[in-house]
Design a protein around this motif. Structure first.
Motif, PDB file in Angstrom:
ATOM      1  N   TYR A  75       0.821  -1.403  -0.018  1.00  0.00           N
ATOM      2  CA  TYR A  75      -0.019   0.127  -0.123  1.00  0.00           C
ATOM      3  C   TYR A  75       0.671   1.266  -0.065  1.00  0.00           C
ATOM      4  N   GLN A  76       0.311   2.355  -0.562  1.00  0.00           N
ATOM      5  CA  GLN A  76       0.902   3.714  -0.566  1.00  0.00           C
ATOM      6  C   GLN A  76       0.263   4.415   0.578  1.00  0.00           C
ATOM      7  N   ILE A  77       1.079   4.391   1.703  1.00  0.00           N
ATOM      8  CA  ILE A  77       0.585   4.939   3.166  1.00  0.00           C
ATOM      9  C   ILE A  77       1.147   6.282   3.242  1.00  0.00           C
ATOM     10  N   ARG A  78      -0.004   7.114   2.890  1.00  0.00           N
ATOM     11  CA  ARG A  78       0.495   8.753   2.973  1.00  0.00           C
ATOM     12  C   ARG A  78       0.355   9.301   4.572  1.00  0.00           C
ATOM     13  N   ALA A  79      -0.024   8.905   5.328  1.00  0.00           N
ATOM     14  CA  ALA A  79      -0.105   9.199   6.771  1.00  0.00           C
ATOM     15  C   ALA A  79      -0.240   8.142   7.685  1.00  0.00           C
ATOM     16  N   CYS A  80       0.170   8.347   8.846  1.00  0.00           N
ATOM     17  CA  CYS A  80      -0.138   7.183   9.772  1.00  0.00           C
ATOM     18  C   CYS A  80      -0.328   8.021  11.200  1.00  0.00           C
ATOM     19  N   LYS A  81      -0.798   7.257  12.137  1.00  0.00           N
ATOM     20  CA  LYS A  81      -1.104   7.764  13.590  1.00  0.00           C
ATOM     21  C   LYS A  81      -0.947   6.719  14.459  1.00  0.00           C
ATOM     22  N   THR A  82      -0.602   6.982  15.783  1.00  0.00           N
ATOM     23  CA  THR A  82      -0.302   5.926  16.569  1.00  0.00           C
ATOM     24  C   THR A  82      -1.513   6.310  17.905  1.00  0.00           C
ATOM     25  N   GLY A  83      -1.800   5.351  18.671  1.00  0.00           N
ATOM     26  CA  GLY A  83      -2.481   5.352  19.866  1.00  0.00           C
ATOM     27  C   GLY A  83      -2.012   4.865  20.925  1.00  0.00           C
ATOM     28  N   LEU A  84      -2.409   4.238  21.635  1.00  0.00           N
ATOM     29  CA  LEU A  84      -1.979   3.533  22.989  1.00  0.00           C
ATOM     30  C   LEU A  84      -0.709   2.798  22.531  1.00  0.00           C
ATOM     31  N   LEU A  85       0.420   2.782  23.160  1.00  0.00           N
ATOM     32  CA  LEU A  85       1.781   2.178  22.938  1.00  0.00           C
ATOM     33  C   LEU A  85       1.936   1.881  24.259  1.00  0.00           C
ATOM     34  N   ASP A  86       1.878   0.635  24.902  1.00  0.00           N
ATOM     35  CA  ASP A  86       2.010   0.619  26.372  1.00  0.00           C
ATOM     36  C   ASP A  86       3.215  -0.326  26.615  1.00  0.00           C
ATOM     37  N   SER A  87       4.189  -0.279  25.900  1.00  0.00           N
ATOM     38  CA  SER A  87       5.597  -0.906  26.316  1.00  0.00           C
ATOM     39  C   SER A  87       6.612  -0.247  25.615  1.00  0.00           C
ATOM     40  N   LYS A  88       7.782  -0.343  26.191  1.00  0.00           N
ATOM     41  CA  LYS A  88       8.993   0.252  25.576  1.00  0.00           C
ATOM     42  C   LYS A  88       9.222  -0.510  24.158  1.00  0.00           C
ATOM     43  N   ALA A  89       9.236  -1.844  24.405  1.00  0.00           N
ATOM     44  CA  ALA A  89       9.461  -2.634  23.165  1.00  0.00           C
ATOM     45  C   ALA A  89       8.286  -2.203  22.021  1.00  0.00           C
ATOM     46  N   LEU A  90       7.290  -1.986  22.219  1.00  0.00           N
ATOM     47  CA  LEU A  90       6.218  -1.530  21.156  1.00  0.00           C
ATOM     48  C   LEU A  90       6.664  -0.109  20.679  1.00  0.00           C
ATOM     49  N   ILE A  91       7.015   0.809  21.357  1.00  0.00           N
ATOM     50  CA  ILE A  91       7.318   2.055  20.986  1.00  0.00           C
ATOM     51  C   ILE A  91       8.452   1.838  20.086  1.00  0.00           C
ATOM     52  N   ASN A  92       9.429   1.486  20.572  1.00  0.00           N
ATOM     53  CA  ASN A  92      10.636   1.112  19.791  1.00  0.00           C
ATOM     54  C   ASN A  92      10.493   0.291  18.492  1.00  0.00           C
ATOM     55  N   THR A  93       9.503  -0.329  18.315  1.00  0.00           N
ATOM     56  CA  THR A  93       8.971  -1.499  17.163  1.00  0.00           C
ATOM     57  C   THR A  93       8.544  -0.231  16.078  1.00  0.00           C
ATOM     58  N   VAL A  94       7.618   0.387  16.607  1.00  0.00           N
ATOM     59  CA  VAL A  94       7.017   1.820  15.679  1.00  0.00           C
ATOM     60  C   VAL A  94       7.684   2.632  15.343  1.00  0.00           C
ATOM     61  N   VAL A  95       8.865   2.850  15.978  1.00  0.00           N
ATOM     62  CA  VAL A  95       9.820   3.960  15.707  1.00  0.00           C
ATOM     63  C   VAL A  95      10.838   3.111  14.608  1.00  0.00           C
ATOM     64  N   ALA A  96      11.212   2.081  14.719  1.00  0.00           N
ATOM     65  CA  ALA A  96      11.869   1.481  13.748  1.00  0.00           C
ATOM     66  C   ALA A  96      11.408   1.288  12.485  1.00  0.00           C
ATOM     67  N   ASN A  97      10.221   0.938  12.392  1.00  0.00           N
ATOM     68  CA  ASN A  97       9.197   0.740  11.215  1.00  0.00           C
ATOM     69  C   ASN A  97       8.843   1.901  10.670  1.00  0.00           C
ATOM     70  N   TYR A  98       8.673   2.997  11.388  1.00  0.00           N
ATOM     71  CA  TYR A  98       8.457   4.518  10.706  1.00  0.00           C
ATOM     72  C   TYR A  98       9.716   4.913  10.008  1.00  0.00           C
ATOM     73  N   GLN A  99      11.183   4.664  10.629  1.00  0.00           N
ATOM     74  CA  GLN A  99      12.120   5.278   9.954  1.00  0.00           C
ATOM     75  C   GLN A  99      12.578   4.174   8.737  1.00  0.00           C
ATOM     76  N   ARG A 100      12.351   2.804   9.002  1.00  0.00           N
ATOM     77  CA  ARG A 100      12.403   1.798   7.807  1.00  0.00           C
ATOM     78  C   ARG A 100      11.720   2.039   6.616  1.00  0.00           C
ATOM     79  N   HIS A 101      10.442   2.533   6.709  1.00  0.00           N
ATOM     80  CA  HIS A 101       9.502   2.421   5.683  1.00  0.00           C
ATOM     81  C   HIS A 101       8.887   3.892   5.462  1.00  0.00           C
ATOM     82  N   ASP A 102       8.546   4.373   4.058  1.00  0.00           N
ATOM     83  CA  ASP A 102       7.867   5.357   3.941  1.00  0.00           C
ATOM     84  C   ASP A 102       6.349   5.462   4.166  1.00  0.00           C
ATOM     85  N   MET A 103       5.975   6.001   5.077  1.00  0.00           N
ATOM     86  CA  MET A 103       4.605   5.881   5.700  1.00  0.00           C
ATOM     87  C   MET A 103       3.954   7.240   5.876  1.00  0.00           C
ATOM     88  N   GLY A 104       4.703   8.188   5.166  1.00  0.00           N
ATOM     89  CA  GLY A 104       4.378   9.662   5.098  1.00  0.00           C
ATOM     90  C   GLY A 104       4.105  10.456   6.589  1.00  0.00           C
TER      91      GLY A 104
END
Length: 272
Positions: A75-104
């Protein structure tokens, strides 16, 4: 890019509430109402109803990684949002994937407090949110109390809201929307004022009616999802925020009677 993949697409990274009143279900309903195709990375499953949360189950990080992998490969993701991220591991996973992929564009709804006032993140998790995710954000949308938690200051008036927004900008995010206080210590309230501090330094005050109702479950989710959807359509941050606020006001004003206690907003009412 293929013509077939041009329709505006946006992603929500959040938990899925079984009652549809918060988290990902509200995000996707909002994106549909804004005429944007919604995609989802599920982080947590939540057993909930209008009275509250009964149980929750966090999904394995490896599965969440595969959700990102599957969606960004197609998919061509032009924008993304986060809701509740309730662990350090989850926050770090989201960060890593946002930096790895183009999600606008990235809209961060820093969910720290539950509607009951319960703190949902540990101090360590809040620090990780501040140090790793918020600096990547195009817009962050804390409510009054979350802004206090993130800045370590009390906010008692509009001047202090501005100071808090400036402090949040110093974390690295581009634009800050602080949602105004929705209670005045039992006093009658007719209006609520939100502050948008733009990347340029301009302050935009958004004042609207205060609706006295317990049918407000999902308002923060809907606001951030609507901003995300509008950014995916190419709107400016100010345009996106103004449209999102108007949308959410309509979903609160025109109640839908579902459940017995803290009912959901009415997504139908806000459709374009």
């Amino acid at each position: 890019m293929e013509l077939m993949n041009q329709f505006p697409q946006a992603l929500t990274i959040a938990g899925i509430d079984s009652d549809g009143g918060g988290g990902m279900p509200i995000d996707l309903k909002t994106m549909m109402a804004m005429h944007v195709y919604g995609l989802s990375v599920i982080t947590t499953t939540v057993a909930a109803n209008s009275y509250g949360i009964i149980d929750s189950h966090a999904l394995p990080i490896a599965f969440i990684e595969n959700e990102f992998k599957a969606l960004t490969a197609d998919y061509q993701i032009r924008a993304c949002k986060t809701g509740l991220l309730d662990s350090k591991a989850l926050i770090n996973t989201v960060v890593a994937n946002y930096q790895r992929h183009d999600m606008g564009y990235l809209v961060v709804d820093p969910v720290i407090l539950a509607k009951t006032g319960e703190v949902l993140l540990t101090p360590d998790e809040i620090d990780t949110l501040k140090e790793r995710l918020i600096p990547l954000a195009t817009v962050i949308t804390p409510n009054y109390y979350e802004a206090e938690k993130l800045t370590g200051m009390q906010i008692n008036d509009q001047h202090q809201m501005v100071v808090a927004a400036q402090k949040l900008r110093q974390l690295g995010c581009l634009n800050v929307m602080i949602k105004g206080r929705h209670d005045q210590n039992g006093e009658k309230q007719d209006e609520v004022s939100d502050l948008l501090l733009l990347e340029s330094g301009e302050q935009v005050w958004l004042t609207g009616p205060y609706f006295q109702t317990n049918r407000k479950n999902g308002t923060g989710d809907a606001l951030s999802a609507a901003i995300t959807a509008e950014l995916a359509k190419g709107r400016s941050v100010e345009q996106a925020v103004r449209t999102a606020k108007t949308y959410v006001d309509q979903t609160i004003k025109n109640e839908i009677i579902v459940g017995h206690k803290y009912g959901p907003i009415n997504n139908w009412a806000g459709q374009e």
